[in-house]
Design a protein around this motif. Structure first.
Motif, PDB file in Angstrom:
ATOM      1  N   LEU A  47       0.831  -1.196   0.000  1.00  9.89           N
ATOM      2  CA  LEU A  47       0.000   0.000   0.000  1.00  9.89           C
ATOM      3  C   LEU A  47       0.869   1.249   0.000  1.00  9.89           C
ATOM      4  O   LEU A  47       1.994   1.237   0.510  1.00  9.89           O
ATOM      5  CB  LEU A  47      -0.912   0.012   1.235  1.00  9.89           C
ATOM      6  N   LEU A  48       0.326   2.318  -0.537  1.00 11.61           N
ATOM      7  CA  LEU A  48       1.023   3.602  -0.563  1.00 11.61           C
ATOM      8  C   LEU A  48       0.191   4.630   0.183  1.00 11.61           C
ATOM      9  O   LEU A  48      -1.008   4.766  -0.049  1.00 11.61           O
ATOM     10  CB  LEU A  48       1.249   4.043  -2.008  1.00 11.61           C
ATOM     11  N   ARG A  49       0.830   5.321   1.091  1.00 17.00           N
ATOM     12  CA  ARG A  49       0.174   6.370   1.877  1.00 17.00           C
ATOM     13  C   ARG A  49       1.031   7.632   1.820  1.00 17.00           C
ATOM     14  O   ARG A  49       2.248   7.574   2.060  1.00 17.00           O
ATOM     15  CB  ARG A  49       0.020   5.905   3.335  1.00 17.00           C
ATOM     16  N   ILE A  50       0.428   8.756   1.497  1.00 17.27           N
ATOM     17  CA  ILE A  50       1.155  10.017   1.443  1.00 17.27           C
ATOM     18  C   ILE A  50       0.988  10.736   2.775  1.00 17.27           C
ATOM     19  O   ILE A  50      -0.124  11.086   3.171  1.00 17.27           O
ATOM     20  CB  ILE A  50       0.646  10.902   0.285  1.00 17.27           C
ATOM     21  N   GLU A  51       2.100  10.948   3.462  1.00 16.16           N
ATOM     22  CA  GLU A  51       2.050  11.560   4.796  1.00 16.16           C
ATOM     23  C   GLU A  51       2.153  13.085   4.660  1.00 16.16           C
ATOM     24  O   GLU A  51       3.177  13.693   4.992  1.00 16.16           O
ATOM     25  CB  GLU A  51       3.152  10.972   5.673  1.00 16.16           C
ATOM     26  N   ASP A  52       1.061  13.671   4.168  1.00 15.57           N
ATOM     27  CA  ASP A  52       1.012  15.114   3.954  1.00 15.57           C
ATOM     28  C   ASP A  52       0.366  15.813   5.153  1.00 15.57           C
ATOM     29  O   ASP A  52      -0.719  16.368   5.054  1.00 15.57           O
ATOM     30  CB  ASP A  52       0.276  15.432   2.648  1.00 15.57           C
ATOM     31  N   LEU A  53       1.086  15.773   6.264  1.00 16.30           N
ATOM     32  CA  LEU A  53       0.601  16.343   7.527  1.00 16.30           C
ATOM     33  C   LEU A  53       1.223  17.687   7.860  1.00 16.30           C
ATOM     34  O   LEU A  53       0.833  18.311   8.847  1.00 16.30           O
ATOM     35  CB  LEU A  53       0.916  15.369   8.685  1.00 16.30           C
ATOM     36  N   ASP A  54       2.196  18.104   7.083  1.00 11.03           N
ATOM     37  CA  ASP A  54       2.973  19.294   7.437  1.00 11.03           C
ATOM     38  C   ASP A  54       3.014  20.248   6.237  1.00 11.03           C
ATOM     39  O   ASP A  54       4.034  20.346   5.542  1.00 11.03           O
ATOM     40  CB  ASP A  54       4.386  18.864   7.834  1.00 11.03           C
ATOM     41  N   PRO A  55       1.918  20.974   5.977  1.00  9.21           N
ATOM     42  CA  PRO A  55       1.843  21.817   4.776  1.00  9.21           C
ATOM     43  C   PRO A  55       3.011  22.773   4.582  1.00  9.21           C
ATOM     44  O   PRO A  55       3.471  22.942   3.438  1.00  9.21           O
ATOM     45  CB  PRO A  55       0.518  22.575   4.973  1.00  9.21           C
ATOM     46  N   PRO A  56       3.557  23.420   5.629  1.00 10.08           N
ATOM     47  CA  PRO A  56       4.659  24.350   5.374  1.00 10.08           C
ATOM     48  C   PRO A  56       5.897  23.694   4.766  1.00 10.08           C
ATOM     49  O   PRO A  56       6.692  24.363   4.112  1.00 10.08           O
ATOM     50  CB  PRO A  56       4.962  24.917   6.770  1.00 10.08           C
ATOM     51  N   ARG A  57       6.078  22.399   4.987  1.00 14.77           N
ATOM     52  CA  ARG A  57       7.262  21.710   4.478  1.00 14.77           C
ATOM     53  C   ARG A  57       7.004  21.026   3.129  1.00 14.77           C
ATOM     54  O   ARG A  57       7.944  20.535   2.495  1.00 14.77           O
ATOM     55  CB  ARG A  57       7.741  20.665   5.481  1.00 14.77           C
ATOM     56  N   GLU A  58       5.760  20.964   2.700  1.00 15.67           N
ATOM     57  CA  GLU A  58       5.446  20.256   1.470  1.00 15.67           C
ATOM     58  C   GLU A  58       5.801  21.086   0.236  1.00 15.67           C
ATOM     59  O   GLU A  58       5.738  22.311   0.272  1.00 15.67           O
ATOM     60  CB  GLU A  58       3.960  19.886   1.459  1.00 15.67           C
ATOM     61  N   ILE A  59       6.146  20.402  -0.822  1.00 17.62           N
ATOM     62  CA  ILE A  59       6.479  21.035  -2.092  1.00 17.62           C
ATOM     63  C   ILE A  59       5.396  20.683  -3.100  1.00 17.62           C
ATOM     64  O   ILE A  59       5.047  19.503  -3.271  1.00 17.62           O
ATOM     65  CB  ILE A  59       7.858  20.566  -2.585  1.00 17.62           C
ATOM     66  N   ALA A  60       4.861  21.688  -3.750  1.00 13.70           N
ATOM     67  CA  ALA A  60       3.792  21.468  -4.718  1.00 13.70           C
ATOM     68  C   ALA A  60       4.237  20.472  -5.792  1.00 13.70           C
ATOM     69  O   ALA A  60       5.320  20.600  -6.358  1.00 13.70           O
ATOM     70  CB  ALA A  60       3.386  22.802  -5.356  1.00 13.70           C
ATOM     71  N   GLY A  61       3.415  19.484  -6.037  1.00 18.65           N
ATOM     72  CA  GLY A  61       3.708  18.490  -7.062  1.00 18.65           C
ATOM     73  C   GLY A  61       4.594  17.349  -6.605  1.00 18.65           C
ATOM     74  O   GLY A  61       4.797  16.388  -7.362  1.00 18.65           O
ATOM     75  N   ALA A  62       5.130  17.425  -5.384  1.00 16.08           N
ATOM     76  CA  ALA A  62       6.065  16.388  -4.934  1.00 16.08           C
ATOM     77  C   ALA A  62       5.388  15.033  -4.817  1.00 16.08           C
ATOM     78  O   ALA A  62       5.956  14.002  -5.216  1.00 16.08           O
ATOM     79  CB  ALA A  62       6.699  16.784  -3.605  1.00 16.08           C
ATOM     80  N   ALA A  63       4.181  15.002  -4.273  1.00 14.26           N
ATOM     81  CA  ALA A  63       3.492  13.722  -4.089  1.00 14.26           C
ATOM     82  C   ALA A  63       3.227  13.044  -5.426  1.00 14.26           C
ATOM     83  O   ALA A  63       3.474  11.843  -5.589  1.00 14.26           O
ATOM     84  CB  ALA A  63       2.191  13.931  -3.314  1.00 14.26           C
ATOM     85  N   ALA A  64       2.724  13.812  -6.389  1.00 14.62           N
ATOM     86  CA  ALA A  64       2.470  13.240  -7.714  1.00 14.62           C
ATOM     87  C   ALA A  64       3.764  12.735  -8.344  1.00 14.62           C
ATOM     88  O   ALA A  64       3.790  11.676  -8.980  1.00 14.62           O
ATOM     89  CB  ALA A  64       1.818  14.281  -8.618  1.00 14.62           C
ATOM     90  N   GLY A  65       4.847  13.480  -8.129  1.00 12.14           N
ATOM     91  CA  GLY A  65       6.135  13.039  -8.643  1.00 12.14           C
ATOM     92  C   GLY A  65       6.611  11.764  -7.990  1.00 12.14           C
ATOM     93  O   GLY A  65       7.176  10.878  -8.662  1.00 12.14           O
ATOM     94  N   GLN A  66       6.398  11.633  -6.697  1.00  9.21           N
ATOM     95  CA  GLN A  66       6.796  10.423  -5.995  1.00  9.21           C
ATOM     96  C   GLN A  66       6.024   9.211  -6.499  1.00  9.21           C
ATOM     97  O   GLN A  66       6.593   8.140  -6.731  1.00  9.21           O
ATOM     98  CB  GLN A  66       6.581  10.605  -4.489  1.00  9.21           C
ATOM     99  N   ILE A  67       4.716   9.385  -6.666  1.00 12.85           N
ATOM    100  CA  ILE A  67       3.884   8.282  -7.146  1.00 12.85           C
ATOM    101  C   ILE A  67       4.318   7.850  -8.546  1.00 12.85           C
ATOM    102  O   ILE A  67       4.432   6.653  -8.850  1.00 12.85           O
ATOM    103  CB  ILE A  67       2.400   8.692  -7.120  1.00 12.85           C
ATOM    104  N   ALA A  68       4.586   8.828  -9.414  1.00 10.37           N
ATOM    105  CA  ALA A  68       5.025   8.515 -10.776  1.00 10.37           C
ATOM    106  C   ALA A  68       6.390   7.844 -10.776  1.00 10.37           C
ATOM    107  O   ALA A  68       6.641   6.911 -11.559  1.00 10.37           O
ATOM    108  CB  ALA A  68       5.061   9.792 -11.609  1.00 10.37           C
ATOM    109  N   THR A  69       7.286   8.290  -9.907  1.00 11.04           N
ATOM    110  CA  THR A  69       8.618   7.686  -9.837  1.00 11.04           C
ATOM    111  C   THR A  69       8.542   6.248  -9.360  1.00 11.04           C
ATOM    112  O   THR A  69       9.204   5.352  -9.916  1.00 11.04           O
ATOM    113  CB  THR A  69       9.523   8.505  -8.903  1.00 11.04           C
ATOM    114  N   LEU A  70       7.741   5.997  -8.347  1.00  7.22           N
ATOM    115  CA  LEU A  70       7.567   4.621  -7.869  1.00  7.22           C
ATOM    116  C   LEU A  70       7.042   3.726  -8.987  1.00  7.22           C
ATOM    117  O   LEU A  70       7.499   2.591  -9.159  1.00  7.22           O
ATOM    118  CB  LEU A  70       6.619   4.602  -6.671  1.00  7.22           C
TER     119      LEU A  70
END
Length: 304
Positions: A47-70
């Motif tokens: 399973l894949l879970r995105i731990e997006d709990l800390d908005p100030p540290r997140e980078i726009a598009g990073a999650a989508a990039g991670q999913i595509a890279t995996l």
């Protein structure tokens, strides 16, 4: 006990849970691949879970990039990706359950306050309640010894009160802390074994304590050796570790498999991602990895 409606009866369920703070680098590839290989070698689900709990540290598009890279490296979630930003009600319910039993409390202590106690919060707050400020919420940690057997590190023991203190469950900014969210979501997703990097080994005892107090099952744990940079520190996005190349995944995939103890000949033989992963699954040996690993952790190893 909190609601576990999503959990299923599948025997083995593993997961990878990156934070969307940057592109996947070699260290995160090792963690993802180790968890994926372990799930596949056990005939289970990943399973894949995105731990997006800390908005100030997140980078726009990073999650989508991670999913595509995996996906480029042959790893796709067997179920819908879970996003932690959608799970606030579940975390709030868990915090309320702890608070109702006196196991969570509001805290106004600042970092300078905690400096007087070696950075740890133990029992009473050092700062008076301030209605003008939003408090953090902390776990009321008992004088408890938590012990568990890790799949790589072996027997681990931690004195919660002395080594961790009253840890944060919800930050002053209103964001739920990793320690609470990961426990709630691992149970909700029915995760049977957590495979992750050794940098999180120190967090495991407090997560086990939370599981017990919330009436949640405790999964098995496997903490993989860390990929280190030339300076001996673990690779991280914060250190600007170079991202892996999704356009040309084979070199990094072969290197990650070698890091996880697979035979160099096997890693060099296959000519595609799919073929390499097919060969790697039956060759992945957690016992051999545990025997070869030289972990550098802060927990006491020995008898509880």
């Amino acid at each position: 006990m909190i609601n576990l409606d999503m959990a299923t009866g599948c025997d083995y369920r593993g997961r990878f849970a990156p934070s969307p703070t940057g592109a996947l680098h070699f260290g995160s590839l090792v963690a993802a691949l180790g968890s994926w290989l372990r799930a596949r070698s056990q005939g289970g689900r990943w399973l894949l879970r995105i731990e997006d709990l800390d908005p100030p540290r997140e980078i726009a598009g990073a999650a989508a990039g991670q999913i595509a890279t995996l996906a480029a490296f042959g790893m796709e979630s067997d179920e819908a990706v879970v996003w932690q930003h959608t799970r606030g009600e579940a975390y709030a319910a868990a915090l309320a359950a702890l608070s109702a039993r006196g196991l969570a409390f509001p805290c106004w202590c600042s970092r300078s306050d905690l400096a007087r106690s070696d950075g740890l919060h133990r029992g009473a707050c050092l700062a008076a309640p301030d209605p003008a400020r939003t408090p953090a919420w902390r776990a009321r940690v008992p004088a408890a010894t938590i012990a568990f057997d890790d799949g790589v590190a072996g027997r681990c023991v931690q004195q919660l009160q002395d080594e961790v203190g009253d840890f944060v469950l919800r930050r002053v900014e209103g964001y739920f802390a990793y320690q609470l969210a990961v426990v709630v979501d691992d149970a909700w997703q029915g995760v049977s074994e957590v495979v992750r990097g050794a940098d999180l080994l120190d967090s495991t005892p407090r997560q086990i304590w939370l599981q017990r107090e919330l009436g949640l099952p405790t999964p098995a744990y496997v903490h993989l050796p860390l990929a280190l940079g030339p300076d001996g520190r673990k690779l991280s996005k914060q250190d600007r570790a170079l991202p892996v190349d999704a356009a040309e995944p084979l070199p990094a995939l072969r290197a990650a498999l070698r890091f996880l103890g697979l035979p160099p000949a096997l890693c060099a033989s296959a000519g595609s991602v799919a073929a390499l992963l097919r060969a790697a699954v039956p060759a992945f040996d957690l016992a051999a990895l545990a025997h070869a690993a030289k972990t550098n952790v802060q927990l006491h190893h020995g008898n509880a």
